[in-house]
Write a protein that holds these residues in place. Structure first.
Motif, PDB file in Angstrom:
ATOM      1  N   TYR A   1      46.989  49.492  22.458  1.00  0.00           N
ATOM      2  CA  TYR A   1      47.276  48.770  23.704  1.00  0.00           C
ATOM      3  C   TYR A   1      47.021  49.665  24.908  1.00  0.00           C
ATOM      4  CZ  TYR A   1      49.512  45.374  26.821  1.00  0.00           C
ATOM      5  OH  TYR A   1      49.754  44.458  27.811  1.00  0.00           O
ATOM      6  N   HIS A   2      47.517  50.891  24.852  1.00  0.00           N
ATOM      7  CA  HIS A   2      47.371  51.794  25.987  1.00  0.00           C
ATOM      8  C   HIS A   2      45.903  52.164  26.222  1.00  0.00           C
ATOM      9  CE1 HIS A   2      51.791  53.188  25.197  1.00  0.00           C
ATOM     10  NE2 HIS A   2      51.706  51.942  25.620  1.00  0.00           N
ATOM     11  N   LEU A   3      45.176  52.364  25.143  1.00  0.00           N
ATOM     12  CA  LEU A   3      43.751  52.685  25.261  1.00  0.00           C
ATOM     13  C   LEU A   3      42.996  51.524  25.896  1.00  0.00           C
ATOM     14  CD1 LEU A   3      41.443  54.683  24.580  1.00  0.00           C
ATOM     15  CD2 LEU A   3      41.256  53.537  22.355  1.00  0.00           C
ATOM     16  N   ALA A   4      43.248  50.315  25.393  1.00  0.00           N
ATOM     17  CA  ALA A   4      42.580  49.132  25.923  1.00  0.00           C
ATOM     18  C   ALA A   4      42.975  48.883  27.378  1.00  0.00           C
ATOM     19  CB  ALA A   4      42.929  47.907  25.065  1.00  0.00           C
ATOM     20  N   PHE A   5      44.236  49.131  27.698  1.00  0.00           N
ATOM     21  CA  PHE A   5      44.724  48.922  29.056  1.00  0.00           C
ATOM     22  C   PHE A   5      44.006  49.849  30.038  1.00  0.00           C
ATOM     23  CE2 PHE A   5      48.434  48.870  32.146  1.00  0.00           C
ATOM     24  CZ  PHE A   5      48.269  47.537  32.486  1.00  0.00           C
ATOM     25  N   GLY A   6      43.839  51.109  29.635  1.00  0.00           N
ATOM     26  CA  GLY A   6      43.139  52.055  30.485  1.00  0.00           C
ATOM     27  C   GLY A   6      41.692  51.669  30.719  1.00  0.00           C
ATOM     28  N   PHE A   7      40.985  51.308  29.640  1.00  0.00           N
ATOM     29  CA  PHE A   7      39.595  50.871  29.772  1.00  0.00           C
ATOM     30  C   PHE A   7      39.509  49.659  30.698  1.00  0.00           C
ATOM     31  CE2 PHE A   7      38.342  52.684  25.378  1.00  0.00           C
ATOM     32  CZ  PHE A   7      37.958  53.878  25.954  1.00  0.00           C
ATOM     33  N   GLY A   8      40.437  48.713  30.491  1.00  0.00           N
ATOM     34  CA  GLY A   8      40.409  47.489  31.285  1.00  0.00           C
ATOM     35  C   GLY A   8      40.658  47.742  32.758  1.00  0.00           C
ATOM     36  N   LEU A   9      41.626  48.600  33.075  1.00  0.00           N
ATOM     37  CA  LEU A   9      41.921  48.890  34.478  1.00  0.00           C
ATOM     38  C   LEU A   9      40.752  49.589  35.169  1.00  0.00           C
ATOM     39  CD1 LEU A   9      45.659  50.061  34.351  1.00  0.00           C
ATOM     40  CD2 LEU A   9      44.776  47.857  35.137  1.00  0.00           C
ATOM     41  N   GLU A  10      40.085  50.488  34.453  1.00  0.00           N
ATOM     42  CA  GLU A  10      38.928  51.170  35.036  1.00  0.00           C
ATOM     43  C   GLU A  10      37.823  50.174  35.384  1.00  0.00           C
ATOM     44  OE1 GLU A  10      39.566  55.382  32.609  1.00  0.00           O
ATOM     45  OE2 GLU A  10      37.959  54.004  32.040  1.00  0.00           O
ATOM     46  N   ARG A  11      37.570  49.245  34.472  1.00  0.00           N
ATOM     47  CA  ARG A  11      36.521  48.253  34.715  1.00  0.00           C
ATOM     48  C   ARG A  11      36.956  47.222  35.744  1.00  0.00           C
ATOM     49  NH1 ARG A  11      36.127  51.074  30.652  1.00  0.00           N
ATOM     50  NH2 ARG A  11      34.186  51.473  29.537  1.00  0.00           N
ATOM     51  N   LEU A  12      38.250  46.948  35.784  1.00  0.00           N
ATOM     52  CA  LEU A  12      38.769  46.051  36.812  1.00  0.00           C
ATOM     53  C   LEU A  12      38.535  46.641  38.203  1.00  0.00           C
ATOM     54  CD1 LEU A  12      40.445  43.656  37.866  1.00  0.00           C
ATOM     55  CD2 LEU A  12      42.513  45.019  37.380  1.00  0.00           C
ATOM     56  N   HIS A  13      38.800  47.922  38.355  1.00  0.00           N
ATOM     57  CA  HIS A  13      38.597  48.542  39.661  1.00  0.00           C
ATOM     58  C   HIS A  13      37.126  48.514  40.052  1.00  0.00           C
ATOM     59  CE1 HIS A  13      38.805  52.067  42.597  1.00  0.00           C
ATOM     60  NE2 HIS A  13      39.507  51.085  43.138  1.00  0.00           N
ATOM     61  N   ARG A  14      36.261  48.706  39.074  1.00  0.00           N
ATOM     62  CA  ARG A  14      34.822  48.632  39.350  1.00  0.00           C
ATOM     63  C   ARG A  14      34.443  47.234  39.841  1.00  0.00           C
ATOM     64  NH1 ARG A  14      31.356  49.784  34.228  1.00  0.00           N
ATOM     65  NH2 ARG A  14      32.655  51.675  34.321  1.00  0.00           N
ATOM     66  N   LEU A  15      35.001  46.200  39.191  1.00  0.00           N
ATOM     67  CA  LEU A  15      34.729  44.827  39.598  1.00  0.00           C
ATOM     68  C   LEU A  15      35.240  44.556  41.011  1.00  0.00           C
ATOM     69  CD1 LEU A  15      33.903  41.856  38.995  1.00  0.00           C
ATOM     70  CD2 LEU A  15      36.178  41.543  38.007  1.00  0.00           C
TER      71      LEU A  15
END
Length: 224
Positions: free
Chosen positions: A121-135
């Motif tokens: 969960y934590h790994l996926a959350f980090g990846f998701g937040l990074e890509r969210l900021h890019r978006l």
């Protein structure tokens, strides 16, 4: 300054690396990103309208597992009613003006690759937040405060997620920069349409990875 966007996050599968379901060895995190104006005027009203049409009230939670396993409010649905419901729900999700950032972790491969595998969960959350900021940066919102809404999973899990989130937000991320996010953890009983959309999209995303080329089964909905 506050962002024009709101983000709803939910998962499919569990984060355990000790007991892995061989039939669904995945952990999926679905980030559903809406412009607040679109969410308020289009998607949330469409979900509530369907609830009123089916049940006469909007207190029912569209929970993917309850729909798939025909539990609770969905237990009495006959085939015709269920098929009509699933079609209506799929149309709402397909028409929703949102972007989905999906992170899928194959837990078997993840466990085999690392001697100390990260918490899925934590790994996926980090990846998701990074890509969210890019978006958000691509929409000129990279420096505005965006709320990220997650479903509560239990006191210990929520506390761990909050700590993980603070680290990612404060610079423990790919670009090493502070991210303008605020985490909101809330119970399913709040009946958030956005969280229900995130819940309904997560499993079909996982199935599309697990069984490419196969359409989602009953209880699942297609994603845009």
């Amino acid at each position: 300054m506050k962002s024009d966007f709101i983000v709803y996050v939910d998962e499919s599968g569990d984060h355990s690396l000790e007991s892995i379901d061989i039939h669904y060895p995945l952990f999926v995190l679905s980030f559903c990103v809406f412009r607040i104006a679109d969410y308020n005027t289009l998607t949330a009203p469409a979900v509530r309208k369907l609830k009123f049409e089916l049940f006469g009230h909007d207190m029912v939670v569209f929970h993917e597992m309850d729909i798939r396993r025909k539990r609770g409010a969905f237990a009495t649905f006959g085939k015709e009613q269920r098929d009509a419901f699933m079609e209506s729900l799929a149309l709402i999700i397909a028409a929703a003006p949102m972007k989905i950032i999906a992170v899928v972790i194959d837990k078997v491969r993840h466990k085999q690759r690392y001697s100390k595998p990260a918490h899925p969960y934590h790994l996926a959350f980090g990846f998701g937040l990074e890509r969210l900021h890019r978006l958000l940066r691509s929409h000129g919102q990279g420096d505005r405060l965006t709320h990220v809404i997650c479903e509560a999973r239990g006191a210990n899990e929520d506390e761990e997620l909050e700590l993980e989130f603070r680290g990612i937000r404060d610079g423990d991320n790919y670009r090493g920069e502070r991210l303008p996010f605020e985490l909101v953890v809330t119970n399913k009983r709040t009946n958030s349409e956005g969280l229900q959309i995130a819940d309904l999209t997560a499993r079909p995303i996982g199935l599309s990875v697990l069984r490419p080329g196969q359409p989602p089964k009953a209880g699942c909905t297609a994603t845009d």
